[in-house]
Design a protein around this motif. Structure first.
Motif, PDB file in Angstrom:
ATOM      1  N   ILE A 135      17.395   8.914 -23.721  1.00  0.00           N
ATOM      2  CA  ILE A 135      18.453   7.910 -23.492  1.00  0.00           C
ATOM      3  C   ILE A 135      17.818   6.581 -23.115  1.00  0.00           C
ATOM      4  O   ILE A 135      17.008   6.503 -22.170  1.00  0.00           O
ATOM      5  CB  ILE A 135      19.403   8.362 -22.378  1.00  0.00           C
ATOM      6  N   ALA A 136      18.166   5.519 -23.869  1.00  0.00           N
ATOM      7  CA  ALA A 136      17.736   4.158 -23.527  1.00  0.00           C
ATOM      8  C   ALA A 136      18.739   3.558 -22.542  1.00  0.00           C
ATOM      9  O   ALA A 136      19.936   3.550 -22.796  1.00  0.00           O
ATOM     10  CB  ALA A 136      17.646   3.302 -24.785  1.00  0.00           C
ATOM     11  N   LEU A 137      18.222   3.100 -21.424  1.00  0.00           N
ATOM     12  CA  LEU A 137      19.099   2.565 -20.376  1.00  0.00           C
ATOM     13  C   LEU A 137      19.407   1.088 -20.617  1.00  0.00           C
ATOM     14  O   LEU A 137      18.558   0.328 -21.112  1.00  0.00           O
ATOM     15  CB  LEU A 137      18.437   2.759 -19.019  1.00  0.00           C
ATOM     16  N   PRO A 138      20.619   0.648 -20.232  1.00  0.00           N
ATOM     17  CA  PRO A 138      20.990  -0.768 -20.420  1.00  0.00           C
ATOM     18  C   PRO A 138      20.427  -1.656 -19.315  1.00  0.00           C
ATOM     19  O   PRO A 138      19.935  -1.164 -18.297  1.00  0.00           O
ATOM     20  CB  PRO A 138      22.522  -0.719 -20.361  1.00  0.00           C
ATOM     21  N   ASP A 139      20.500  -2.932 -19.531  1.00  0.00           N
ATOM     22  CA  ASP A 139      20.085  -3.891 -18.509  1.00  0.00           C
ATOM     23  C   ASP A 139      21.185  -4.039 -17.462  1.00  0.00           C
ATOM     24  O   ASP A 139      22.296  -3.521 -17.599  1.00  0.00           O
ATOM     25  CB  ASP A 139      19.794  -5.248 -19.150  1.00  0.00           C
ATOM     26  N   SER A 140      20.847  -4.798 -16.422  1.00  0.00           N
ATOM     27  CA  SER A 140      21.828  -5.046 -15.361  1.00  0.00           C
ATOM     28  C   SER A 140      23.029  -5.806 -15.920  1.00  0.00           C
ATOM     29  O   SER A 140      22.871  -6.754 -16.697  1.00  0.00           O
ATOM     30  CB  SER A 140      21.179  -5.865 -14.239  1.00  0.00           C
ATOM     31  N   GLY A 141      24.230  -5.373 -15.522  1.00  0.00           N
ATOM     32  CA  GLY A 141      25.454  -5.993 -16.006  1.00  0.00           C
ATOM     33  C   GLY A 141      25.962  -5.389 -17.283  1.00  0.00           C
ATOM     34  O   GLY A 141      27.015  -5.799 -17.778  1.00  0.00           O
ATOM     35  N   GLU A 142      25.232  -4.424 -17.843  1.00  0.00           N
ATOM     36  CA  GLU A 142      25.645  -3.765 -19.073  1.00  0.00           C
ATOM     37  C   GLU A 142      26.031  -2.313 -18.768  1.00  0.00           C
ATOM     38  O   GLU A 142      25.523  -1.702 -17.824  1.00  0.00           O
ATOM     39  CB  GLU A 142      24.528  -3.790 -20.109  1.00  0.00           C
ATOM     40  N   ALA A 143      26.945  -1.768 -19.562  1.00  0.00           N
ATOM     41  CA  ALA A 143      27.384  -0.380 -19.382  1.00  0.00           C
ATOM     42  C   ALA A 143      27.381   0.309 -20.743  1.00  0.00           C
ATOM     43  O   ALA A 143      27.688  -0.321 -21.765  1.00  0.00           O
ATOM     44  CB  ALA A 143      28.776  -0.334 -18.760  1.00  0.00           C
ATOM     45  N   ILE A 144      27.026   1.617 -20.746  1.00  0.00           N
ATOM     46  CA  ILE A 144      27.003   2.368 -22.010  1.00  0.00           C
ATOM     47  C   ILE A 144      27.627   3.744 -21.803  1.00  0.00           C
ATOM     48  O   ILE A 144      27.734   4.239 -20.679  1.00  0.00           O
ATOM     49  CB  ILE A 144      25.571   2.528 -22.551  1.00  0.00           C
ATOM     50  N   GLN A 145      28.057   4.296 -22.892  1.00  0.00           N
ATOM     51  CA  GLN A 145      28.522   5.674 -22.951  1.00  0.00           C
ATOM     52  C   GLN A 145      28.052   6.235 -24.294  1.00  0.00           C
ATOM     53  O   GLN A 145      28.414   5.682 -25.345  1.00  0.00           O
ATOM     54  CB  GLN A 145      30.048   5.756 -22.812  1.00  0.00           C
ATOM     55  N   THR A 146      27.223   7.320 -24.228  1.00  0.00           N
ATOM     56  CA  THR A 146      26.598   7.850 -25.429  1.00  0.00           C
ATOM     57  C   THR A 146      27.173   9.239 -25.750  1.00  0.00           C
ATOM     58  O   THR A 146      27.335  10.067 -24.847  1.00  0.00           O
ATOM     59  CB  THR A 146      25.069   7.967 -25.233  1.00  0.00           C
ATOM     60  N   PHE A 147      27.473   9.458 -27.055  1.00  0.00           N
ATOM     61  CA  PHE A 147      28.042  10.731 -27.531  1.00  0.00           C
ATOM     62  C   PHE A 147      27.204  11.254 -28.707  1.00  0.00           C
ATOM     63  O   PHE A 147      26.469  10.479 -29.348  1.00  0.00           O
ATOM     64  CB  PHE A 147      29.488  10.555 -28.014  1.00  0.00           C
ATOM     65  N   TYR A 148      27.392  12.548 -28.946  1.00  0.00           N
ATOM     66  CA  TYR A 148      26.878  13.121 -30.200  1.00  0.00           C
ATOM     67  C   TYR A 148      27.866  14.174 -30.648  1.00  0.00           C
ATOM     68  O   TYR A 148      28.710  14.627 -29.880  1.00  0.00           O
ATOM     69  CB  TYR A 148      25.477  13.713 -30.020  1.00  0.00           C
ATOM     70  N   HIS A 159      26.519   8.432 -19.551  1.00  0.00           N
ATOM     71  CA  HIS A 159      27.370   7.251 -19.317  1.00  0.00           C
ATOM     72  C   HIS A 159      26.986   6.634 -17.984  1.00  0.00           C
ATOM     73  O   HIS A 159      26.564   7.336 -17.059  1.00  0.00           O
ATOM     74  CB  HIS A 159      28.861   7.623 -19.338  1.00  0.00           C
ATOM     75  N   THR A 160      27.098   5.334 -17.932  1.00  0.00           N
ATOM     76  CA  THR A 160      26.861   4.625 -16.677  1.00  0.00           C
ATOM     77  C   THR A 160      28.140   4.638 -15.860  1.00  0.00           C
ATOM     78  O   THR A 160      29.250   4.802 -16.394  1.00  0.00           O
ATOM     79  CB  THR A 160      26.439   3.164 -16.950  1.00  0.00           C
ATOM     80  N   PRO A 161      28.042   4.439 -14.540  1.00  0.00           N
ATOM     81  CA  PRO A 161      29.248   4.428 -13.713  1.00  0.00           C
ATOM     82  C   PRO A 161      30.137   3.222 -14.066  1.00  0.00           C
ATOM     83  O   PRO A 161      29.681   2.210 -14.579  1.00  0.00           O
ATOM     84  CB  PRO A 161      28.696   4.323 -12.290  1.00  0.00           C
ATOM     85  N   GLY A 162      31.393   3.379 -13.786  1.00  0.00           N
ATOM     86  CA  GLY A 162      32.303   2.256 -13.967  1.00  0.00           C
ATOM     87  C   GLY A 162      33.371   2.501 -14.994  1.00  0.00           C
ATOM     88  O   GLY A 162      33.623   3.638 -15.420  1.00  0.00           O
ATOM     89  N   LEU A 163      33.998   1.428 -15.414  1.00  0.00           N
ATOM     90  CA  LEU A 163      35.152   1.500 -16.309  1.00  0.00           C
ATOM     91  C   LEU A 163      34.797   1.960 -17.710  1.00  0.00           C
ATOM     92  O   LEU A 163      35.681   2.350 -18.485  1.00  0.00           O
ATOM     93  CB  LEU A 163      35.841   0.120 -16.388  1.00  0.00           C
ATOM     94  N   ILE A 164      33.543   1.944 -18.053  1.00  0.00           N
ATOM     95  CA  ILE A 164      33.147   2.337 -19.400  1.00  0.00           C
ATOM     96  C   ILE A 164      33.517   3.790 -19.684  1.00  0.00           C
ATOM     97  O   ILE A 164      33.740   4.172 -20.841  1.00  0.00           O
ATOM     98  CB  ILE A 164      31.626   2.101 -19.606  1.00  0.00           C
TER      99      ILE A 164
END
Length: 442
Positions: free
Chosen positions: A66-79, A91-96
């Motif tokens: 998993i490639a992590l995002p920079d600060s201020g960015e959010a991701i959610q990865t599926f397969y 997935h990163t924490p938050g509304l994403i």
């Protein structure tokens, strides 16, 4: 500002230009805003797509990487597993976490996020999906900045256009203002003056030349009218003088006893006609600036006595009680003036008093003199509590209580007094009419 400012042609030209410019500026600003906002969104979307694809390209399913995002960015990865069900890898924490992946790749705004959806399929036919999101506050700030920048620039340009158009309108209307100022200085007494004309070969030059040509025609017609008055007055004076001399001669004859009253009446009418002719001529001369004074030493007391003697018949006919009061402390009753014209003034003021005074009323004349001025005050009774004096000094205005009046007497008297650097004021109250003629002692 006065109402006249808002009605001015300069203001209306500036207003019309400013309104038109404002409409064009608003339309242009809207177009510009939409163009640059779309361009800004497009560039921002490309940037987000490139970031999402960069993260997705470094993400692996087997082994899991998993490639992590920079600060201020959010991701959610599926397969998708072998059953084609979507499985969350990371997935990163938050509304994403609350964002539902769409059916196709694209950009959307949801839950205060700017979300990009991308996916790729590897050699084993496995599909990896990525939701990449950043706060849309940055984009909204940029769009708001652009919006307020366009509003401020539009308002500033409208204000500057109004100021510039007002200045330009004043510059363009400068020749018209010069024509107006020149026209204000022209009256019947100085028709030889002309308005300035600029050699601009345009409508303003044509307007100035047309106005000057009109003045020339008015001057010519005025000269013809003045010549007519002078000729008519001269022609009328001769037969009137003859009639007066013949009537006065017959009054001295013994055979005139039977016709004495008739001859006196005719003599009175002849003198009235002579006064009217003189008034018309003097009026024409004053109106057209051709009045000529013949200054001499004038005895006011002698003039006033002669005026009352001249109107003795009318005074007796109306049973009026005249009173003349001369300042006993005055060193002299002489002033420097035009004897003929001042005689006309006293005659007009007395005639006015005779017409207003009811039968059996009183007329009083006071002559007051000090070191600086002389006042001749005509006071007479009236049948009305107060006479409207507002229009009595207007040429050719006649009051219903003034029979046989041309409406020139008081106007002409005021003009003659003014030419002697004096003042004629009229007052009426408590059944009295008062005319005060003030003349300088010099």
């Amino acid at each position: 500002m006065s109402l006249r400012f808002y009605k001015g042609l300069r203001f209306r030209i500036a207003l019309a230009f400013s309104v038109l410019f404002a409409l064009v500026s608003v339309l242009f600003s809207q177009y510009t805003y939409h163009f640059f906002s779309d361009l800004l969104k497009s560039n921002y979307n490309r940037y987000l797509f490139s970031r999402a694809n960069a993260i997705l390209s470094r993400t692996e399913f087997n082994p899991t990487l998993i490639a992590l995002p920079d600060s201020g960015e959010a991701i959610q990865t599926f397969y998708h597993d072998h059953r084609k069900e979507r499985v969350t890898l990371f997935h990163t924490p938050g509304l994403i976490q609350q964002v539902v992946p769409p059916y196709r790749s694209g950009v959307s705004d949801t839950l205060g996020l700017r979300v990009v959806y991308v996916k790729r399929t590897d050699y084993a036919d496995n599909t990896i999906e990525l939701l990449f999101g950043v706060s849309n506050q940055y984009l909204h700030q940029k769009l708001n900045y652009l919006r307020w920048l366009m509003i401020a620039s539009t308002l500033l340009s409208v204000f500057l256009s109004a100021a510039i158009s007002y200045w330009v309108a004043g510059w363009l209307l400068g020749p018209i203002r010069a024509l107006i100022n020149g026209a204000k200085r022209i009256d019947l007494s100085n028709l030889t003056q002309r308005v300035p004309v600029s050699q601009t070969e345009d409508e303003l030059q044509e307007l100035g030349e047309t106005f000057n040509a009109m003045l020339a025609r008015i001057k010519q017609e005025q000269q013809q009218q003045t010549a007519f008055f002078a000729a008519a007055s001269h022609e009328l004076k001769t037969p009137l003088a003859v009639l007066q001399a013949q009537t006065e001669y017959h009054l001295t004859q013994p055979t005139a006893a039977d016709h004495h009253q008739l001859l006196l009446s005719q003599l009175q009418e002849i003198k009235r006609l002579q006064d009217i002719v003189s008034q018309f001529l003097a009026t024409s001369q004053i109106q057209y600036g051709q009045f000529k004074s013949h200054l001499t030493q004038v005895d006011l007391s002698e003039q006033l006595l002669r005026i009352f003697e001249r109107n003795k018949g009318l005074l007796l006919q109306k049973q009026l009680r005249p009173t003349l009061h001369f300042d006993k402390h005055a060193a002299t009753y002489f002033i420097r003036g035009d004897a003929e014209k001042l005689d006309m003034v006293w005659q007009n003021l007395l005639q006015n008093a005779l017409y207003y005074t009811p039968i059996g009323g009183s007329i009083r004349v006071d002559l007051k003199i000090d070191d600086e001025k002389v006042e001749i005050i005509f006071t007479n009774d009236t049948v009305e509590t107060a006479v409207d004096v507002a229009k009595l000094g207007t040429a050719f205005y006649t009051n219903s209580g003034l029979p046989k009046s041309t409406g020139l007497g008081l106007w002409l008297s005021r003009a003659i007094i003014h030419l002697h650097h004096g003042k004629l004021s009229l007052h009426s109250d408590h059944y009295q009419f008062i005319a005060i003629a003030t003349l300088p002692m010099t």
